[in-house]
Design a protein around this motif. Structure first.
Motif, mmCIF file in Angstrom:
data_model
loop_
_atom_site.group_PDB
_atom_site.id
_atom_site.type_symbol
_atom_site.label_atom_id
_atom_site.label_comp_id
_atom_site.label_asym_id
_atom_site.label_seq_id
_atom_site.Cartn_x
_atom_site.Cartn_y
_atom_site.Cartn_z
ATOM 1 N N ALA A 23 -27.400 7.003 28.529
ATOM 2 C CA ALA A 23 -28.564 7.839 28.253
ATOM 3 C C ALA A 23 -28.550 9.045 29.183
ATOM 4 O O ALA A 23 -28.231 8.917 30.372
ATOM 5 C CB ALA A 23 -29.856 7.052 28.442
ATOM 6 N N VAL A 24 -28.895 10.197 28.628
ATOM 7 C CA VAL A 24 -29.029 11.386 29.453
ATOM 8 C C VAL A 24 -30.207 11.211 30.402
ATOM 9 O O VAL A 24 -30.134 11.579 31.579
ATOM 10 C CB VAL A 24 -29.223 12.633 28.578
ATOM 11 C CG1 VAL A 24 -29.448 13.875 29.443
ATOM 12 C CG2 VAL A 24 -28.019 12.834 27.665
ATOM 13 N N GLY A 25 -31.283 10.630 29.897
ATOM 14 C CA GLY A 25 -32.462 10.370 30.702
ATOM 15 C C GLY A 25 -32.604 8.907 31.054
ATOM 16 O O GLY A 25 -31.797 8.336 31.777
ATOM 17 N N GLU A 26 -33.624 8.273 30.478
ATOM 18 C CA GLU A 26 -33.949 6.885 30.832
ATOM 19 C C GLU A 26 -33.375 5.901 29.823
ATOM 20 O O GLU A 26 -33.333 6.158 28.624
ATOM 21 C CB GLU A 26 -35.466 6.710 30.904
ATOM 22 C CG GLU A 26 -35.903 5.340 31.396
ATOM 23 C CD GLU A 26 -37.413 5.232 31.541
ATOM 24 O OE1 GLU A 26 -37.874 4.253 32.144
ATOM 25 O OE2 GLU A 26 -38.118 6.129 31.055
ATOM 26 N N ALA A 27 -32.955 4.749 30.333
ATOM 27 C CA ALA A 27 -32.475 3.650 29.491
ATOM 28 C C ALA A 27 -33.274 2.400 29.816
ATOM 29 O O ALA A 27 -33.375 2.005 30.978
ATOM 30 C CB ALA A 27 -30.991 3.398 29.722
ATOM 31 N N GLN A 28 -33.848 1.776 28.784
ATOM 32 C CA GLN A 28 -34.579 0.522 28.942
ATOM 33 C C GLN A 28 -33.927 -0.514 28.048
ATOM 34 O O GLN A 28 -33.951 -0.382 26.821
ATOM 35 C CB GLN A 28 -36.051 0.704 28.579
ATOM 36 C CG GLN A 28 -36.792 1.702 29.458
ATOM 37 C CD GLN A 28 -38.252 1.841 29.066
ATOM 38 O OE1 GLN A 28 -38.827 0.949 28.450
ATOM 39 N NE2 GLN A 28 -38.856 2.962 29.417
ATOM 40 N N VAL A 29 -33.358 -1.537 28.667
ATOM 41 C CA VAL A 29 -32.582 -2.533 27.933
ATOM 42 C C VAL A 29 -33.172 -3.915 28.180
ATOM 43 O O VAL A 29 -33.358 -4.328 29.328
ATOM 44 C CB VAL A 29 -31.105 -2.523 28.360
ATOM 45 C CG1 VAL A 29 -30.299 -3.512 27.518
ATOM 46 C CG2 VAL A 29 -30.520 -1.120 28.233
ATOM 47 N N THR A 30 -33.456 -4.636 27.106
ATOM 48 C CA THR A 30 -33.882 -6.026 27.189
ATOM 49 C C THR A 30 -32.989 -6.843 26.260
ATOM 50 O O THR A 30 -32.281 -6.307 25.423
ATOM 51 C CB THR A 30 -35.354 -6.198 26.773
ATOM 52 O OG1 THR A 30 -35.517 -5.721 25.418
ATOM 53 C CG2 THR A 30 -36.285 -5.413 27.681
ATOM 54 N N GLY A 31 -33.030 -8.153 26.427
ATOM 55 C CA GLY A 31 -32.268 -9.010 25.532
ATOM 56 C C GLY A 31 -31.380 -9.965 26.279
ATOM 57 O O GLY A 31 -31.767 -10.523 27.318
#
Length: 316
Positions: free
Chosen positions: A190-198
């Motif tokens: 991501a250029v900015g923010e990455a939010q990853v769940t799983g």
């Protein structure tokens, strides 16, 4: 559209509408719109304007519009849908399905053996592949539910907000990425923010900032920003997110570089180690002895006094 012979071709300067059932191939060319229900062994529809209706075939299906939108239900053995404008509806293929929009958006339900979706604008759809799934947008956002063997999602100038289930790998990239992912291997950029769940055994995050939360094994932050891993801020490094007490050696650490343990290693300030029976033992040590203490499973409190280091050198 009164066509029922074995092989049928219709060229119309204007609009085409109606229904046909054919045991052979059907080819329809229109200078206007096509709103027709066609069932045939193979189907090819080419219109200048909009295309709508239901197209059903056990063979190849190709539906194109040079200036308009394509909507409706399309199914076949192998399916190609190409629109200048928007694409919506349900597209189903027993083999490969390719859906593209030159200037518009893509929405609806798309499923097949291998799935390829390409849009200039937004993609908001449920996309299911028995094999690989590739989804891309040149300028828009990508959202929806995606499942397949190997899944690739790329929003070149937009945001990604998806739920992904992959039996192989999942690769997600965009200006920002919000994803719930279940896959053995996951890569997020991501250029900015990455939010990853799983859930995944291996996750690599390249982002300015973000978070990784869930049931993850090895997590690698390969970007320049801080990423919270299950609530803990982590810089550029590799770690196991499920372990509470990891000895993490970022690049530049003396021990990580193979230097002798006698050299100070200030990066080891956080290293709580468990010893037998679940108890934590903390020892006070000079920087030169911290490495040995950590290797013995002890938590270290650094003693930075010059006297401590001088005595150590005299003994050596």
């Amino acid at each position: 559209l009164p066509i029922s012979s074995a092989t049928n071709t219709l060229n119309a300067g204007g609009d085409v509408s109606g229904s046909t059932i054919s045991q052979g191939a059907v080819q329809v060319t229109s200078g206007g719109d096509v709103s027709a229900n066609v069932t045939a062994s193979q189907v090819a529809v080419a219109a200048v304007g909009d295309v709508s209706g239901t197209t059903t075939s056990q063979g190849n299906v190709q539906v194109t519009s040079s200036t308009g939108d394509i909507s409706g239900n399309i199914s076949g053995g192998s399916v190609v849908v190409q629109a200048q404008g928007n694409v919506s509806g349900t597209t189903t293929s027993q083999g490969t399905v390719q859906v593209s929009s030159a200037t518009g958006d893509i929405s609806g339900n798309i499923s097949g053996g291998n799935v390829v979706v390409q849009a200039q604008g937004n993609v908001s759809a449920t996309m299911t592949g028995q094999g690989n799934v590739q989804v891309s947008s040149a300028t828009g956002d990508i959202s929806g539910n995606i499942s397949g063997g190997n899944v690739v999602v790329q929003a070149q100038q937009g945001e990604v907000n998806v739920v992904v289930v992959a039996s192989g790998s999942a690769s997600l990239a965009g200006d920002s990425v919000v994803a719930n992912v279940v896959a053995p291997v996951v890569a997020v950029a991501a250029v900015g923010e990455a939010q990853v769940t799983g859930s995944s055994s291996q996750v690599t995050v390249t982002a300015a900032s973000g978070s990784v939360s869930g049931n993850f094994g090895q997590v690698t932050n390969s970007g320049g920003g801080l990423v919270n891993v299950n609530g803990k801020p982590q810089g550029n490094q590799q770690l196991s997110s499920n372990a509470e007490n990891n000895r993490v050696l970022p690049s530049g650490n003396n021990l990580a570089e193979g230097a002798p343990a006698e050299q100070p290693a200030l990066q080891l300030a956080q290293a709580g180690m468990l010893v037998s029976e679940g108890e934590v033992r903390t020892v006070r040590s000079s920087p030169s002895g911290a490495g040995e203490a950590l290797d013995n499973g002890q938590s270290v409190e650094l003693d930075m006094s010059p006297k401590n280091e001088r005595e150590k050198r005299e003994k050596d």
